[in-house]
Design a protein around this motif. Structure first.
Motif, PDB file in Angstrom:
ATOM      1  N   HIS A  32       6.209 -19.569  -5.709  1.00  0.00           N
ATOM      2  CA  HIS A  32       5.872 -18.570  -6.724  1.00  0.00           C
ATOM      3  C   HIS A  32       7.016 -17.581  -6.908  1.00  0.00           C
ATOM      4  O   HIS A  32       7.299 -17.157  -8.048  1.00  0.00           O
ATOM      5  CB  HIS A  32       4.593 -17.831  -6.331  1.00  0.00           C
ATOM      6  CG  HIS A  32       3.375 -18.701  -6.326  1.00  0.00           C
ATOM      7  ND1 HIS A  32       3.079 -19.564  -7.341  1.00  0.00           N
ATOM      8  CD2 HIS A  32       2.374 -18.844  -5.412  1.00  0.00           C
ATOM      9  CE1 HIS A  32       1.944 -20.212  -7.081  1.00  0.00           C
ATOM     10  NE2 HIS A  32       1.496 -19.789  -5.904  1.00  0.00           N
ATOM     11  N   TRP A  33       7.670 -17.217  -5.814  1.00  0.00           N
ATOM     12  CA  TRP A  33       8.824 -16.311  -5.925  1.00  0.00           C
ATOM     13  C   TRP A  33       9.928 -16.967  -6.750  1.00  0.00           C
ATOM     14  O   TRP A  33      10.539 -16.323  -7.614  1.00  0.00           O
ATOM     15  CB  TRP A  33       9.328 -15.966  -4.517  1.00  0.00           C
ATOM     16  CG  TRP A  33      10.468 -14.989  -4.519  1.00  0.00           C
ATOM     17  CD1 TRP A  33      10.408 -13.632  -4.458  1.00  0.00           C
ATOM     18  CD2 TRP A  33      11.868 -15.313  -4.623  1.00  0.00           C
ATOM     19  NE1 TRP A  33      11.665 -13.070  -4.511  1.00  0.00           N
ATOM     20  CE2 TRP A  33      12.589 -14.094  -4.612  1.00  0.00           C
ATOM     21  CE3 TRP A  33      12.583 -16.499  -4.732  1.00  0.00           C
ATOM     22  CZ2 TRP A  33      13.973 -14.025  -4.683  1.00  0.00           C
ATOM     23  CZ3 TRP A  33      13.983 -16.441  -4.824  1.00  0.00           C
ATOM     24  CH2 TRP A  33      14.654 -15.218  -4.786  1.00  0.00           C
ATOM     25  N   ASP A  41       9.251 -24.148 -12.990  1.00  0.00           N
ATOM     26  CA  ASP A  41       8.079 -24.424 -12.167  1.00  0.00           C
ATOM     27  C   ASP A  41       8.480 -25.372 -11.043  1.00  0.00           C
ATOM     28  O   ASP A  41       9.357 -26.228 -11.223  1.00  0.00           O
ATOM     29  CB  ASP A  41       6.959 -25.043 -13.016  1.00  0.00           C
ATOM     30  CG  ASP A  41       6.228 -23.983 -13.832  1.00  0.00           C
ATOM     31  OD1 ASP A  41       5.491 -23.198 -13.213  1.00  0.00           O
ATOM     32  OD2 ASP A  41       6.424 -23.946 -15.064  1.00  0.00           O
ATOM     33  N   PHE A  42       7.804 -25.233  -9.901  1.00  0.00           N
ATOM     34  CA  PHE A  42       8.223 -25.955  -8.697  1.00  0.00           C
ATOM     35  C   PHE A  42       7.030 -26.661  -8.056  1.00  0.00           C
ATOM     36  O   PHE A  42       5.885 -26.240  -8.181  1.00  0.00           O
ATOM     37  CB  PHE A  42       8.835 -24.986  -7.672  1.00  0.00           C
ATOM     38  CG  PHE A  42      10.163 -24.427  -8.089  1.00  0.00           C
ATOM     39  CD1 PHE A  42      11.342 -25.008  -7.654  1.00  0.00           C
ATOM     40  CD2 PHE A  42      10.236 -23.320  -8.941  1.00  0.00           C
ATOM     41  CE1 PHE A  42      12.576 -24.498  -8.045  1.00  0.00           C
ATOM     42  CE2 PHE A  42      11.460 -22.808  -9.338  1.00  0.00           C
ATOM     43  CZ  PHE A  42      12.634 -23.397  -8.889  1.00  0.00           C
ATOM     44  N   ALA A  57       1.520 -22.971 -10.889  1.00  0.00           N
ATOM     45  CA  ALA A  57       0.430 -23.352 -11.797  1.00  0.00           C
ATOM     46  C   ALA A  57       0.920 -24.193 -12.974  1.00  0.00           C
ATOM     47  O   ALA A  57       0.227 -25.102 -13.442  1.00  0.00           O
ATOM     48  CB  ALA A  57      -0.288 -22.107 -12.298  1.00  0.00           C
ATOM     49  N   GLY A  58       2.156 -23.937 -13.462  1.00  0.00           N
ATOM     50  CA  GLY A  58       2.608 -24.624 -14.671  1.00  0.00           C
ATOM     51  C   GLY A  58       3.398 -25.884 -14.432  1.00  0.00           C
ATOM     52  O   GLY A  58       3.969 -26.440 -15.381  1.00  0.00           O
ATOM     53  N   PHE A  59       3.453 -26.358 -13.192  1.00  0.00           N
ATOM     54  CA  PHE A  59       4.281 -27.535 -12.931  1.00  0.00           C
ATOM     55  C   PHE A  59       3.686 -28.770 -13.625  1.00  0.00           C
ATOM     56  O   PHE A  59       2.484 -29.063 -13.482  1.00  0.00           O
ATOM     57  CB  PHE A  59       4.386 -27.804 -11.428  1.00  0.00           C
ATOM     58  CG  PHE A  59       5.275 -28.968 -11.096  1.00  0.00           C
ATOM     59  CD1 PHE A  59       6.650 -28.816 -11.070  1.00  0.00           C
ATOM     60  CD2 PHE A  59       4.740 -30.235 -10.861  1.00  0.00           C
ATOM     61  CE1 PHE A  59       7.481 -29.893 -10.782  1.00  0.00           C
ATOM     62  CE2 PHE A  59       5.562 -31.312 -10.575  1.00  0.00           C
ATOM     63  CZ  PHE A  59       6.940 -31.143 -10.534  1.00  0.00           C
ATOM     64  N   ALA A 107      12.108 -29.044  -9.174  1.00  0.00           N
ATOM     65  CA  ALA A 107      12.109 -27.934 -10.130  1.00  0.00           C
ATOM     66  C   ALA A 107      12.106 -28.513 -11.541  1.00  0.00           C
ATOM     67  O   ALA A 107      12.871 -29.442 -11.837  1.00  0.00           O
ATOM     68  CB  ALA A 107      13.329 -27.045  -9.927  1.00  0.00           C
ATOM     69  N   ALA A 108      11.250 -27.978 -12.408  1.00  0.00           N
ATOM     70  CA  ALA A 108      11.156 -28.473 -13.792  1.00  0.00           C
ATOM     71  C   ALA A 108      11.170 -27.288 -14.741  1.00  0.00           C
ATOM     72  O   ALA A 108      10.426 -26.328 -14.546  1.00  0.00           O
ATOM     73  CB  ALA A 108       9.889 -29.295 -13.984  1.00  0.00           C
ATOM     74  N   ALA A 109      12.046 -27.362 -15.753  1.00  0.00           N
ATOM     75  CA  ALA A 109      12.139 -26.273 -16.736  1.00  0.00           C
ATOM     76  C   ALA A 109      12.361 -26.886 -18.118  1.00  0.00           C
ATOM     77  O   ALA A 109      12.980 -27.955 -18.255  1.00  0.00           O
ATOM     78  CB  ALA A 109      13.283 -25.329 -16.380  1.00  0.00           C
ATOM     79  N   ARG A 110      11.872 -26.211 -19.155  1.00  0.00           N
ATOM     80  CA  ARG A 110      12.027 -26.697 -20.538  1.00  0.00           C
ATOM     81  C   ARG A 110      13.476 -26.599 -20.988  1.00  0.00           C
ATOM     82  O   ARG A 110      13.952 -27.423 -21.763  1.00  0.00           O
ATOM     83  CB  ARG A 110      11.140 -25.881 -21.469  1.00  0.00           C
ATOM     84  CG  ARG A 110       9.667 -26.178 -21.341  1.00  0.00           C
ATOM     85  CD  ARG A 110       9.330 -27.550 -21.877  1.00  0.00           C
ATOM     86  NE  ARG A 110       7.882 -27.788 -21.932  1.00  0.00           N
ATOM     87  CZ  ARG A 110       7.344 -28.923 -22.319  1.00  0.00           C
ATOM     88  NH1 ARG A 110       8.121 -29.939 -22.681  1.00  0.00           N
ATOM     89  NH2 ARG A 110       6.038 -29.076 -22.338  1.00  0.00           N
TER      90      ARG A 110
END
Length: 512
Positions: A32-33, A41-42, A57-59, A107-110
């Motif tokens: 979360h940190w 999101d992780f 939550a958004g992974f 790790a996932a990011a748009r």
């Protein structure tokens, strides 16, 4: 560089916060940190790639199917880190750990991550690895403490019920040094329930024992610690351990001295096979200690009643009373023995049995004996018989062929002298209260009604009697037996029990 430094400093602050958690670190908080500081999101994914241990939550869990081949290569040790695309997500993966279990931090990011965020991920992976190891170590430590506590309890249970031979068999390969001792004293420590774990761990050695001694959480009373102190050298008042000054016995005395809410009773030295008798003495001494300024009392009881009765007639009576138990299972006899010294609920907790199971065994014993063991006088008689036959497995050649009654046994000058000495410390109010209390089968409310006083006054009189007689009446209640016999001998209480017609002779000796 300042951004990298600020990120690392924040990560270290989070690590310190996790390390100080009373219930242990939580790797999810690091995820979360990271989300808050990187926008990505992780998730922590197991080595098989099928299970998410924890995540923000958004992974997007749906991307894991397409990542499965990559995650398998990473968990297999072929890659330590990787960056890829998965369904419009920018993905970065980092292997955690170098042992059999190799989960992957994903790790996932748009959008593309900033260089600072990319640099922070491997540091975060290292931190999570350390936290996971700390959690594993904490779980292992807690597991060891639980197992050590169970083993200590098992040793105590074996000593109380069966003796040191069974205790040694139970601990083969890790026999506690206490079982090498010839004698022990029981120190029964009364303390705050919240302090028990701290006290037991403070003196625990790496093997889970306490040097030559053993501290055990009492399974019955949450404020008691049962301390088995080796006493081969016969040290005075149990101050030394194994004959050495400054042993665990002395430490326990200091604990009581420094904590006003504590108290302790100390038994005489006993062989390991008589641990139950030592515990009973310590319980009586503790009852007196709670009303003593120093709050520590060593047992200084008078000679037991069984030792002043004429030996051969007393054995004949005891064997006749207990003879019906010979046909019952040993477990039933052991439970019956315990029920004469503690409440049934306490026996259930001690033996880790249900109360219904204990009750079933007791009903079987009651049917065989023809007695109601819920009656204080019956329990006192059975307890005396068990004490008389303890260790006696053969019939003496000149043992009488017939048995006397209990009333006959107690109608003797030695028994009368014993009763006078026993009751001497009591004043008239305590005597009247004890008589009414026994008449009411130790029901304080009924005794109060009979005496026309409050239940609190009855309890106050009983507490005073405990201190004067140095007998436990209200906690485990083992002192009630002596009160029953002493009041009967003094003519203040009918015996309330005698044997029905019994065989004229005892064909075989019983083994308790």
């Amino acid at each position: 560089m300042r951004g990298d430094t600020a990120g690392l400093e924040g990560l270290l602050r989070e690590v310190r916060r996790q390390a100080s958690r009373p219930d242990g670190p939580d790797a999810r908080e690091v995820l979360h940190w990271l989300h808050r500081h990187t926008g990505a999101d992780f998730a922590l994914v197991t080595e098989d790639g099928d299970t998410v241990e924890s995540s923000t939550a958004g992974f997007p869990r749906e991307i894991l199917r397409s990542l499965a081949p990559l995650l398998a290569r990473m968990s297999g040790g072929q890659l330590a880190a990787a960056a890829t695309q998965a369904d419009e997500w920018n993905v970065r993966c980092e292997v955690l750990g170098v042992h059999d279990s190799r989960p992957v931090l994903v790790a996932a990011a748009r959008s593309a991550l900033s260089p600072e965020a990319v640099a922070l991920i491997p540091h975060a992976g290292s931190v999570i690895t350390l936290l996971r190891r700390a959690m594993d170590g904490d779980r292992a430590w807690r597991g060891f403490q639980y197992k050590a506590r169970q083993v200590r309890f098992g040793v105590l249970s074996a000593l109380l019920v069966a003796g040191p031979v069974l205790a040694r068999r139970m601990t083969t390969g890790a026999v506690p040094p206490l079982l090498e001792a010839d004698r022990l004293r029981v120190h029964l420590l009364h303390c705050l329930p919240a302090d028990r774990d701290r006290i037991v761990r403070a003196y625990q050695d790496p093997s889970g024992y306490h040097g030559p001694d053993l501290l055990v959480h009492c399974p019955v009373f949450k404020e008691h610690v049962i301390c088995l102190i080796a006493d081969d050298a016969g040290t005075r008042d149990g101050y030394g351990s194994g004959g050495h000054a400054g042993g665990l016995g002395a430490e326990l005395h200091r604990l009581v001295r420094d904590n006003p809410g504590y108290a302790m009773g100390v038994s005489d030295p006993h062989p390991l096979s008589s641990t139950a008798e030592a515990y009973g003495q310590a319980a009586h001494a503790l009852a007196a200690a709670r009303a003593t300024p120093g709050r520590v009392v060593s047992h200084r009881g008078q000679t037991p009643l069984g030792e002043v009765l004429p030996r051969r007639p007393a054995l004949a009576w005891a064997r006749a009373l207990l003879h019906p138990l010979d046909s019952l299972p040993k477990t039933t006899v052991d439970i019956t023995r315990l029920v004469t010294s503690m409440p049934r609920a306490a026996v259930a907790r001690l033996l880790d049995l249900s109360r219904n199971t204990v009750t079933a065994h007791i009903k079987r014993a009651e049917a065989a004996l023809g007695l109601d063991l819920a009656d204080a006088r019956s329990r006192a008689a059975v307890h005396l018989a068990l004490a008389l036959t303890s260790g006696c497995t053969t019939i003496e050649p000149d043992e009488p062929p017939t048995h006397p009654s209990l009333a006959d046994l107690l109608d003797s000058e030695p028994a009368a002298a014993w009763a006078r000495t026993f009751l001497l410390p009591l004043q008239a109010p305590q005597r009247r209260t004890l008589q009414a209390w026994i008449d009411a089968n130790t029901d304080g409310q009924q005794a109060a009604r009979r005496l026309g006083i409050s239940r609190n006054t009855v309890r106050a009189h009983l507490r005073t009697a405990e201190a004067l007689l140095r007998r436990d009446l209200l906690t485990a209640g083992t002192g009630v037996h002596d009160v029953v016999h002493a009041l009967h001998i003094a003519g203040q209480l009918p015996v309330g029990l005698d044997l029905p017609d019994s065989p004229a002779s005892i064909p075989t000796a019983r083994t308790p």
